[in-house]
Design a protein around this motif. Sequence first.
Motif, short mmCIF file in Angstrom:
data_model
loop_
_atom_site.label_atom_id
_atom_site.label_comp_id
_atom_site.label_asym_id
_atom_site.label_seq_id
_atom_site.Cartn_x
_atom_site.Cartn_y
_atom_site.Cartn_z
N ASP A 1 -1.19 -1.80 -4.32
CA ASP A 1 -0.54 -2.40 -5.48
C ASP A 1 -0.99 -3.87 -5.53
O ASP A 1 -0.55 -4.67 -4.71
N GLN A 2 -1.86 -4.18 -6.47
CA GLN A 2 -2.42 -5.52 -6.52
C GLN A 2 -1.37 -6.58 -6.83
O GLN A 2 -1.56 -7.76 -6.55
N ASP A 3 -0.26 -6.17 -7.42
CA ASP A 3 0.78 -7.14 -7.73
C ASP A 3 1.68 -7.42 -6.54
O ASP A 3 2.41 -8.39 -6.52
N ARG A 4 1.64 -6.53 -5.55
CA ARG A 4 2.52 -6.73 -4.40
C ARG A 4 1.79 -7.19 -3.17
O ARG A 4 2.40 -7.65 -2.21
N CYS A 5 0.47 -7.01 -3.15
CA CYS A 5 -0.32 -7.45 -1.99
C CYS A 5 -0.24 -8.97 -1.89
O CYS A 5 -0.39 -9.67 -2.88
N MET B 1 0.85 -1.19 0.00
CA MET B 1 0.00 0.00 0.00
C MET B 1 0.87 1.23 0.00
O MET B 1 1.92 1.25 0.63
N TYR B 2 0.44 2.23 -0.72
CA TYR B 2 1.25 3.43 -0.79
C TYR B 2 0.39 4.65 -0.99
O TYR B 2 -0.77 4.56 -1.39
#
Lengths: 244, 550
Positions: B211-215, B199-200
């Motif tokens: 960030d759906q790719d990092r969650c 989240m940012y």
Amino acid sequence: MNALDVTLWVVAPYVALTIFVLGHVWRYRYDKFGWTTRSSQMYESRLLRIGSPLFHFGILVVALGHVGGLVIPKSWTEAVGVSEHAYHLTAVVFGTVAGICTVGGLAILVYRRRTVGPVFTATTRNDKLMYALLALTIVLGLAATVVANIVGGGYDYRTTISPWFRSVFYLQPDGEPMAGAPILFKLHALSALVLFSVWPFTRLVHMLTAPVGYLTRPYIVYRSRDDQAGSRPPRRGWEPAGRP
Amino acid sequence: MRVMAQLAMVMNLDKCIGCHTCSVTCKQAWTNRAGTEYVWFNNVETRPGQGYPRTYEDQDKWKGGWELNRRGRLQLKAGGRLKKLLTIFANPLMPSIGDYYEPWTYDYDRLFSAPVTEDTPVARPRSLITGEPTKIKWSANWDDDLAGAPELAPADPVLRKVSDQVKLEFERTFMFYLPRICEHCLNPSCVASCPSGAMYKRSEDGIVLVDQDRCRGWRMCVTGCPYKKVYFNHRTGKAEKCTFCYPRVEVGIPTVCSETCVGRLRYIGLILYDADRVAEAASVRDEKALYEAQKSVMLDPHDPQVIAAARAAGIPEDWLEAARRSPIHKLIFDFGVALPLHPEYRTMPMVWYIPPLSPVVDVLRETGHDGERAGNLFGAIETLRIPIGYLAELFTAGDPEPVRAALRRLAAMRSFMRGINLGGERDESIPAAVGLKPEEIEEMYRLLAIAPYAERYVIPNAHAEEGARLEELATGCSLDYEGGPGMGGPFGEASGLPAPVAVENFHALKERQATDDLDRASELRGRVNLLNWDGKGAPDGLFPKRKDKS
């Protein structure tokens, strides 16, 4: 050492390792969106609150035990004055306790997965295969330890299995010591190899992104919208232009 | 001083009629997918009421937001980093689906497939979680319009704070609506709780995103957010939240909830703030001082020093201009009528509210007084303890003074403008009583009552619009024209690399909204997204191509 032994203890480990490494690279590049724990806590948390920590902390201790037993040579522990008896005692006590925690936790989790409606609905075939392999590996491992210590007078795997394990990583694979190991240890190792080769394609990938970085990063994360506009890096020639 | 820009929203609660249009359009745009059935990025709560999810404001139970530790430093209320990692395997503070509600559909097929009987067939509700027949027991607005309030409202955490002794008297009760979206806080505790760092806060406009790719689905953000505005998609296993409709605001059009609000009660604009002072302001010891502390972090966009620092920080000129014209800045500072929601959570929320005067007016009218006269209103604002206390618990951590001041100004505007509209009389004592000039009251009236679109939404374009426009044009390969060999991806429609987030062609949408030309559909590349079709003309691709007979 016959052809079967060579296949099992020399070829198979490299096949599994290659699939493990390349599989993760591939998955990370092409399926970041699917890289998640897929938690089912929203559906049910009473059983999860007992089973999940029991399993996870158990398996973490078990993993540490494997590092201690397989990676660290016997000569090193003896050099610092730990006798075989002392090592063995510690390993059996910790290993059994952690193993029972792990199996108990896993049993609770599998029971929950089967009996709680929404959780079972959210279980894919991939999950079922993964659960079967994981359970098989863990149970075989615990069985090998228990049987060797109760039926036999203990088995010093550090003179057979550990050298084989390390030899694989030295790139001088030596299946000889493994070929003579007790059958339960062999089965445990084999099921682990299968587990490692399906690992990158299951939800187990969440282990590789354990968020230890959280301990050191600043609380608030700022990112610029310019950093990366889409979900993937732009194709060559389509990188966003700088600000006017 | 580190100047940063923040997109902020103000909602005028006096104008909210509780129609839920914002919720419904937001849901259509963002959360009408599997796994987000229970998710409302925008919801409208009736207050007093338990809210959605149930009693989310009870931070003794949910432990959202920040608190001060013994040394007076900020820490997450749910525990520090180590505790978060140790409870990662089963988050003890996560709401279950039952705390939101179990989403359902109806067995519509029964209506057609039932055999002929004497009774009318019934479409029974079916849970979208288990797929089994279910009983509907709760929903996102179950206590809408105080439904079931005698049983449900006493559990309202805000009401419990106000009236520990006072029994809720329902014949003399008050009611208003509270539309809620993500607060896009300056000090977001969800971002701080995320173990993966997925989240940012966007440094350009302050929008908080996942960030759906990092969650990785560790679920700590759900616990961290005291407003419970981060949701867990139970199908994808990832967190999702209100995006402030960033693809829209990047091209200068307002969020879906604002665009579709029938009461036109939402305002969007920029705020400049000093990012270096956020933590210090959030650690003020007295909770009641947090409202002023947050105001002190926000900068005056007319101040030459601020402008110079903003330029040095790389904020473009048109953004500074937008900050100077920001309706948000006017409502917070010039008119002093907007207040933050729950500043005591120490997250520095950036969706502010103009408190409703209607509970006060209603009480006056019911008691037979003239609810529009300044004297009556001022008196009532001083004496009505319960509504004022309730609003103060929502907006100022329990300090009634800022709420009273805001309500007095709203009351002054009401009676001053009524004087002008009815008799042409300008009673200048009324503005003076609330510390405003008559012209200021009139300007405030203009902004609150009749301001057009461009004054309510002052949204500068993101400075990549040219790039995004090119990207939209070049989404496909060069053979990807209609009927061409590359139509769609290699495996048909929607395969291949993902189209950029501007996939809804927001530039095209904006052009179509702004143009008088009926036939500008060519940029839609032969496909029509009906959700974005504005009803103008019949764009190409709306109907299948007529076969050429020749």
